[in-house]
Design an enzyme around this catalytic site. Structure first.
Site, PDB file in Angstrom:
ATOM      1  N   ASP A 217       0.843  -1.194   0.000  1.00 24.67           N
ATOM      2  CA  ASP A 217       0.000   0.000   0.000  1.00 24.67           C
ATOM      3  C   ASP A 217       0.875   1.240   0.000  1.00 24.67           C
ATOM      4  O   ASP A 217       1.658   1.455   0.926  1.00 24.67           O
ATOM      5  CB  ASP A 217      -0.897   0.012   1.238  1.00 24.67           C
ATOM      6  CG  ASP A 217      -2.107  -0.891   1.067  1.00 24.67           C
ATOM      7  OD1 ASP A 217      -2.738  -0.842  -0.013  1.00 24.67           O
ATOM      8  OD2 ASP A 217      -2.426  -1.645   1.997  1.00 24.67           O
ATOM      9  N   ASP A 381     -10.048  -6.531  -0.735  1.00 23.62           N
ATOM     10  CA  ASP A 381      -8.994  -5.887   0.059  1.00 23.62           C
ATOM     11  C   ASP A 381      -9.603  -5.164   1.264  1.00 23.62           C
ATOM     12  O   ASP A 381     -10.386  -4.231   1.114  1.00 23.62           O
ATOM     13  CB  ASP A 381      -8.299  -4.880  -0.886  1.00 23.62           C
ATOM     14  CG  ASP A 381      -7.141  -4.143  -0.251  1.00 23.62           C
ATOM     15  OD1 ASP A 381      -6.808  -4.427   0.898  1.00 23.62           O
ATOM     16  OD2 ASP A 381      -6.565  -3.283  -0.943  1.00 23.62           O
TER      17      ASP A 381
HETATM   18  O1  LIG Z   1      -5.477  -0.779   1.796  1.00 25.09           O
HETATM   19  C1  LIG Z   1      -5.857  -1.307   2.773  1.00 25.09           C
HETATM   20  C2  LIG Z   1      -6.502  -0.537   3.829  1.00 25.09           C
HETATM   21  O2  LIG Z   1      -6.404   0.795   3.501  1.00 25.09           O
HETATM   22  C3  LIG Z   1      -5.668  -2.769   2.942  1.00 25.09           C
HETATM   23  O3  LIG Z   1      -4.667  -3.274   2.070  1.00 25.09           O
HETATM   24  C4  LIG Z   1      -5.360  -3.149   4.332  1.00 25.09           C
HETATM   25  O4  LIG Z   1      -3.973  -3.119   4.546  1.00 25.09           O
HETATM   26  C5  LIG Z   1      -5.882  -4.488   4.646  1.00 25.09           C
HETATM   27  O5  LIG Z   1      -5.622  -4.664   5.981  1.00 25.09           O
HETATM   28  P1  LIG Z   1      -6.581  -5.445   6.941  1.00 25.09           P
HETATM   29  O6  LIG Z   1      -7.961  -4.874   6.819  1.00 25.09           O
HETATM   30  O7  LIG Z   1      -6.527  -6.865   6.466  1.00 25.09           O
HETATM   31  O8  LIG Z   1      -5.947  -5.234   8.259  1.00 25.09           O
END
Ligand SMILES: O=C(CO)[C@@H](O)[C@H](O)COP(=O)(O)O
Length: 421
Positions: A217, A381
């Site tokens: 990300d 996601d």
């Molecule tokens: O982009 C995003 C959130 O902004 C995702 O990629 C999160 O990183 C997923 O994380 P979890 O909800 O599994 O903790």
């Protein structure tokens, strides 16, 4: 500028060369390399005795003309082609090597000159992925002839081509060499939730648990408008790629002016850019705005794919999935990221609005895209855990991005992966 001290580095053991050889070993496991390459790696000299120095310099000198632009190694692993080409791209003579001279030699190992060659090679092979790596600079002392006793520096780079467009038994495309497990969703760990102080160890955990797709990300603190939504840039992607040649690196761009990141991310070794549909303009309002957003998205997708990366698009929970269908019709994208949370932070609650979107996408793919030969993966996601994973796979998701559920699982990463599968 402060002058750095000159030094006489032992052969093949300067700080740059030693770190380069150890990182090269870590980057690519011997099992994924042609045997000859792996064997050559094991022969790296470990002593600095003067006899060995002279012998090594002699061997290096006689080896150079053949290595320069000529050494190629091809291997076919299953139905995936791997080609490794080594090139000497910079050399310098000097009385004694200095840091500055090594830096100059290293500069010429950059990716710029290699890009056109790489693109042509990728096209002639029907796709796939090329990756350029600096193999390091090596000081050596000439052992014979008029130049005996003089020092030199040689810089080398490796170009790795991984074949693509190979169908697996399910008729699904294997993207950039990653092998999707049959009848199982791909689990793509989100590095947002890992221990950033041990990135190398955390990625090793993912690979050891059979997760060769990594989700990176990229938040700039501006597009998502929070100083805490600030994460990784091309340097981080490049460092990961230097250590790990194999994994799919999906770069999810939630940034202002995302177009600026395409080339740096390609140079860093990203496999795919997933851009945010909402960053293309106010497409949800329809009319001219939708046309403008669509034109920007198409132009961006063209840039991304012409840089040799795959391209995906991500949609926020409030975005109507049908607005991106014309973009998918272009056939330039191979993945849709359905966000089940507001982007910015891990550990949020799964929003069930994602389920209906996954179903619509699956239907559109089956009825409209697949008959035209357009392959599309559906990724979900955010908020994916052991209670939501089966719901999203039943709805048709091919890839599950999970952060908190994997990296913060009380029984460890591997147990978490098993639970999600
Ligand atoms: O982009 C995003 C959130 O902004 C995702 O990629 C999160 O990183 C997923 O994380 P979890 O909800 O599994 O903790």
């Amino acid at each position: 500028m402060a002058k750095r001290k000159q030094r006489r580095p032992p052969p093949f053991a300067s700080s740059s060369s030693s770190s380069s050889s150890s990182s090269a070993a870590a980057r690519t496991s011997p099992t994924t390399l042609p045997t000859a390459v792996a064997a050559r790696r094991r022969r790296v000299p470990s002593t600095s005795s003067s006899l060995l120095l002279t012998t090594t310099a002699f061997l290096l000198l006689s080896f150079l003309p053949r290595v320069d632009g000529a050494a190629r190694e091809d291997a076919v692993r299953g139905r995936r082609t791997i080609e490794i080409r080594r090139e000497v791209v910079g050399a310098a003579s000097c009385d004694r090597p200095t840091h500055e001279q090594e830096d100059d030699a290293r500069t010429s190992v950059g990716t710029s000159g290699a890009r056109d060659v790489l693109r042509a090679s990728a096209e002639s092979r029907g796709g796939g992925r090329d990756h350029v790596e600096e193999e390091g600079t090596r000081p050596f002392q000439r052992g014979r002839g008029k130049m005996a006793g003089k020092w030199g520096i040689v810089a080398r780079r490796r170009i790795i081509h991984r074949g693509g467009n190979v169908d697996d038994d399910n008729g699904r495309h294997q993207l950039h060499g990653a092998v999707p497990p049959k009848d199982e969703p791909i689990i793509s760990p989100s590095l947002l939730a890992c221990d950033w102080s041990d990135m190398k160890g955390e990625i090793k955990k993912c690979l050891d648990a059979g997760c060769p797709w990594l989700h990176v990300d990229v938040f700039d603190g501006v597009f998502l408008d929070s100083p805490n939504a600030l994460t990784f840039g091309p340097q981080m992607v490049g460092s990961i790629r230097k250590r790990f040649a194999d994994p799919v690196l999906d770069v999810h761009l939630c940034v202002d002016r995302p177009q600026r990141y395409a080339r740096p991310m390609a140079d860093a070794g990203a496999t795919r850019i997933i851009f945010q549909w909402e960053a293309m303009g106010d497409g949800n309002d329809g009319g001219d705005e939708l046309d403008d957003a669509l034109s920007s998205a198409i132009a961006f997708a063209k840039d991304i794919t012409s840089l040799g990366m795959a391209c995906g698009v991500s949609i926020n929970p409030e975005t109507d999935v049908a607005t991106i269908f014309p973009l998918l019709d272009t056939g330039m994208l191979d993945l849709v990221d359905v966000l089940a949370v507001e982007p910015g932070f891990g550990g949020q609650q799964f929003n069930h609005v994602a389920i209906q979107k996954i179903e619509s996408l699956r239907q559109y793919r089956d009825q409209s895209l697949s008959p035209r030969g357009i392959d599309l993966k559906i990724l979900v996601d955010g908020g994916v855990n052991n209670s939501t994973s089966s719901v999203v796979t039943d709805a048709g998701a091919d890839i599950l991005v999970a952060g908190t559920a994997l990296f913060r699982h009380p029984r460890g990463f591997e147990a978490a992966v098993k639970e999600l599968r």
